[in-house]
Design an enzyme around this catalytic site. Structure first.
Site, PDB file in Angstrom:
ATOM      1  N   GLU A 160       3.492  -5.113  -6.895  1.00 24.65           N
ATOM      2  CA  GLU A 160       3.165  -4.744  -5.533  1.00 24.65           C
ATOM      3  C   GLU A 160       2.737  -3.897  -4.807  1.00 24.65           C
ATOM      4  O   GLU A 160       1.678  -2.930  -4.793  1.00 24.65           O
ATOM      5  CB  GLU A 160       3.196  -5.511  -4.173  1.00 24.65           C
ATOM      6  N   ARG A 198      -2.976  -9.662  -1.560  1.00 26.01           N
ATOM      7  CA  ARG A 198      -2.671  -8.166  -1.704  1.00 26.01           C
ATOM      8  C   ARG A 198      -4.083  -6.527  -2.161  1.00 26.01           C
ATOM      9  O   ARG A 198      -3.742  -5.907  -2.944  1.00 26.01           O
ATOM     10  CB  ARG A 198      -2.056  -7.780  -2.433  1.00 26.01           C
ATOM     11  N   SER A 239       8.045  -5.788   0.177  1.00 24.50           N
ATOM     12  CA  SER A 239       7.888  -6.316  -1.833  1.00 24.50           C
ATOM     13  C   SER A 239       8.008  -5.817  -2.032  1.00 24.50           C
ATOM     14  O   SER A 239       6.538  -4.799  -2.644  1.00 24.50           O
ATOM     15  CB  SER A 239       7.392  -8.080  -1.225  1.00 24.50           C
TER      16      SER A 239
HETATM   17  C1  FAD Z   1      10.042  -3.024   6.134  1.00 15.84           C
HETATM   18  C2  FAD Z   1       8.564  -3.387   5.801  1.00 15.84           C
HETATM   19  C3  FAD Z   1       7.769  -4.293   5.785  1.00 15.84           C
HETATM   20  C4  FAD Z   1       6.904  -4.305   4.988  1.00 15.84           C
HETATM   21  N1  FAD Z   1       6.030  -6.279   5.382  1.00 15.84           N
HETATM   22  C5  FAD Z   1       5.163  -6.146   5.012  1.00 15.84           C
HETATM   23  C6  FAD Z   1       4.339  -7.379   4.737  1.00 15.84           C
HETATM   24  O1  FAD Z   1       4.115  -7.987   5.730  1.00 15.84           O
HETATM   25  N2  FAD Z   1       2.949  -7.599   4.356  1.00 15.84           N
HETATM   26  C7  FAD Z   1       2.775  -6.455   3.812  1.00 15.84           C
HETATM   27  O2  FAD Z   1       1.243  -6.283   2.833  1.00 15.84           O
HETATM   28  N3  FAD Z   1       3.082  -5.625   3.970  1.00 15.84           N
HETATM   29  C8  FAD Z   1       4.480  -5.328   3.687  1.00 15.84           C
HETATM   30  N4  FAD Z   1       4.788  -4.505   3.602  1.00 15.84           N
HETATM   31  C9  FAD Z   1       4.567  -3.184   2.857  1.00 15.84           C
HETATM   32  C10 FAD Z   1       3.426  -2.101   3.422  1.00 15.84           C
HETATM   33  O3  FAD Z   1       3.868  -1.799   4.901  1.00 15.84           O
HETATM   34  C11 FAD Z   1       2.008  -2.190   3.374  1.00 15.84           C
HETATM   35  O4  FAD Z   1       1.651  -2.557   2.218  1.00 15.84           O
HETATM   36  C12 FAD Z   1       0.994  -1.259   4.535  1.00 15.84           C
HETATM   37  O5  FAD Z   1      -0.074  -1.883   3.690  1.00 15.84           O
HETATM   38  C13 FAD Z   1       0.869  -0.134   3.709  1.00 15.84           C
HETATM   39  O6  FAD Z   1       0.744   0.966   4.437  1.00 15.84           O
HETATM   40  P1  FAD Z   1       0.931   2.770   4.690  1.00 15.84           P
HETATM   41  O7  FAD Z   1       0.424   3.323   5.098  1.00 15.84           O
HETATM   42  O8  FAD Z   1       2.851   2.658   4.395  1.00 15.84           O
HETATM   43  O9  FAD Z   1       0.458   2.906   2.840  1.00 15.84           O
HETATM   44  P2  FAD Z   1       0.902   3.484   1.832  1.00 15.84           P
HETATM   45  O10 FAD Z   1       2.246   3.741   1.159  1.00 15.84           O
HETATM   46  O11 FAD Z   1       1.044   5.087   2.455  1.00 15.84           O
HETATM   47  O12 FAD Z   1      -0.110   3.472   1.086  1.00 15.84           O
HETATM   48  C14 FAD Z   1      -0.854   2.519  -0.067  1.00 15.84           C
HETATM   49  C15 FAD Z   1      -1.252   2.485  -0.880  1.00 15.84           C
HETATM   50  O13 FAD Z   1      -2.748   2.499   0.023  1.00 15.84           O
HETATM   51  C16 FAD Z   1      -3.341   3.793  -0.388  1.00 15.84           C
HETATM   52  N5  FAD Z   1      -4.135   4.108   1.173  1.00 15.84           N
HETATM   53  C17 FAD Z   1      -3.281   4.735   1.838  1.00 15.84           C
HETATM   54  N6  FAD Z   1      -4.341   5.226   3.040  1.00 15.84           N
HETATM   55  C18 FAD Z   1      -5.604   4.968   2.528  1.00 15.84           C
HETATM   56  C19 FAD Z   1      -6.268   4.874   2.924  1.00 15.84           C
HETATM   57  N7  FAD Z   1      -7.027   5.596   4.141  1.00 15.84           N
HETATM   58  N8  FAD Z   1      -7.582   4.687   2.414  1.00 15.84           N
HETATM   59  C20 FAD Z   1      -7.655   4.148   0.767  1.00 15.84           C
HETATM   60  N9  FAD Z   1      -5.912   3.862   0.280  1.00 15.84           N
HETATM   61  C21 FAD Z   1      -5.057   4.064   1.654  1.00 15.84           C
HETATM   62  C22 FAD Z   1      -2.736   4.215  -0.972  1.00 15.84           C
HETATM   63  O14 FAD Z   1      -3.212   5.664  -1.857  1.00 15.84           O
HETATM   64  C23 FAD Z   1      -1.523   3.484  -2.132  1.00 15.84           C
HETATM   65  O15 FAD Z   1      -2.324   3.732  -2.792  1.00 15.84           O
HETATM   66  C24 FAD Z   1       6.560  -3.775   4.234  1.00 15.84           C
HETATM   67  C25 FAD Z   1       6.650  -2.276   3.654  1.00 15.84           C
HETATM   68  C26 FAD Z   1       8.159  -2.147   4.493  1.00 15.84           C
HETATM   69  C27 FAD Z   1       8.868  -1.530   4.919  1.00 15.84           C
END
Ligand code: FAD
Length: 308
Positions: free
Chosen positions: A303, A181, A232
């Site tokens: 996380e 992560r 998580s």
């Molecule tokens: C139901 C559910 C299940 C999930 N299961 C998992 C799982 O199995 N494994 C897992 O790892 N995660 C999981 N997650 C968490 C999440 O989906 C991941 O961490 C995902 O990578 C976040 O993506 P996001 O676009 O929503 O990021 P955001 O929440 O919008 O942003 C997260 C971080 O990334 C940064 N960011 C966003 N876009 C960019 C970009 N283009 N360049 C650089 N930085 C950027 C943001 O500034 C922030 O710090 C889950 C979440 C939910 C709600």
């Protein structure tokens, strides 16, 4: 050498001059937790203007917050100063060329998984259940911890990134320090524009569909997927015990402050029961950390990313 930003920002006197930048936009609907006040400025970026906007913000000391699909962030209920750049509806291009998948930052990981499956490309099945964008997914090396670690970085060839001065350059996957992560992208304030993935591993349509189905089925029984959460909350510590197991053993399932509650279904997930504020969630997080530390001498690390 990267591309040089244009000189346009020298002539710009405020962010309002970029037509597509909005003001005072509530961010809660842009998050899976449905928590967060307004962004002073909000923008769904276009590739053409991104370098000008970032450079303008850098020169004028305007805070910039990157947002993908909001599935891993806790946004302050008081709102955030500066500009939120959100790719939920922008940078959505994806294509296959010579066994290489090119995807822009806003493409969601399930879309990438389905795209790969449609060409019978294996290795992306686990991404079907991670609801974030590939930009954020790479920045935090999203993946699955159970049944052997699988991460988005596994098939990554390289990323195209932009720094806060608006300069674009490529970085190879092996230079990103991808770990559990983590990557070195957030510390360097880089925005992921797009990525290239190795699409040479083949599977049959049936095998790929079956693996995706298995991932989705396991999730349904073990995770609270019908309520607002951010997945998580804590990283799994390195001692072999999962954060969820520790929180459960500490008797914290159901622990609630205001509208934020430790899920009864999965102890590492915090549910918004409807009225949760960011402070409610932070209070739950701090309580959980304290109790787990007292009980097991283990310091849990969050996380999720906190944006305030
Ligand atoms: C139901 C559910 C299940 C999930 N299961 C998992 C799982 O199995 N494994 C897992 O790892 N995660 C999981 N997650 C968490 C999440 O989906 C991941 O961490 C995902 O990578 C976040 O993506 P996001 O676009 O929503 O990021 P955001 O929440 O919008 O942003 C997260 C971080 O990334 C940064 N960011 C966003 N876009 C960019 C970009 N283009 N360049 C650089 N930085 C950027 C943001 O500034 C922030 O710090 C889950 C979440 C939910 C709600």
């Amino acid at each position: 050498m990267g591309e040089s930003p244009s000189k346009k920002t020298d002539m710009i006197s405020s962010l309002e001059e970029f037509n597509t930048i909005e003001q005072e936009v509530p961010l809660a609907p842009y998050t899976t937790w449905n928590i967060g006040g307004s962004a002073e400025y909000f923008w769904e970026p276009t590739k053409d203007e991104l370098s000008d906007v970032l450079r303008y913000c850098e020169q004028n000391h305007i805070p910039v917050h990157f947002l993908g699909r909001g599935s891993n962030v806790l946004i302050s209920s008081d709102g955030v100063d500066g500009l939120a750049i959100c790719t939920r509806s922008s940078l959505q291009g994806i294509e296959l060329q010579d066994d290489v998948i090119h995807a822009e930052a806003g493409v969601s990981m399930p879309v990438l998984a389905n795209f790969a499956a449609s060409y019978e490309i294996a290795g992306f099945e686990h991404l079907i259940c991670i609801p974030g964008s590939i930009g954020a997914g790479i920045a935090i090396n999203a993946g699955l911890a159970a049944h052997g670690r699988k991460e988005i970085g596994d098939s990554l060839i390289d990323v195209t990134v932009m720094n806060r001065s608006g300069t674009v350059f490529k970085e190879r996957a092996e230079d990103l320090e991808l770990g559990f992560r983590t990557s070195n992208i957030p510390d360097r304030d880089l925005f992921v524009l797009s990525a290239r993935f190795d699409g040479s591993a083949r599977g049959t349509e049936g095998e790929i569909a079956s693996e995706m189905h298995t991932h989705l089925r396991k999730r349904k029984s073990k995770q609270p997927l019908s309520v607002p959460t951010a997945g998580s909350t804590f990283k799994n510590p390195s001692n072999g015990k999962s954060a969820g197991w520790l929180i459960d053993q500490a008797g914290l399932k159901g622990y609630q402050v205001g509208g934020a509650k430790v899920s009864e279904v999965h102890a590492n997930w915090i549910e918004n029961t409807g009225t949760a504020t960011s402070d409610d969630v932070l209070d739950v997080i701090n309580h959980v950390k304290r109790v787990v530390d007292d009980e097991f001498g283990i310091e849990l690390e969050i996380e999720i990313r906190v944006l305030e």
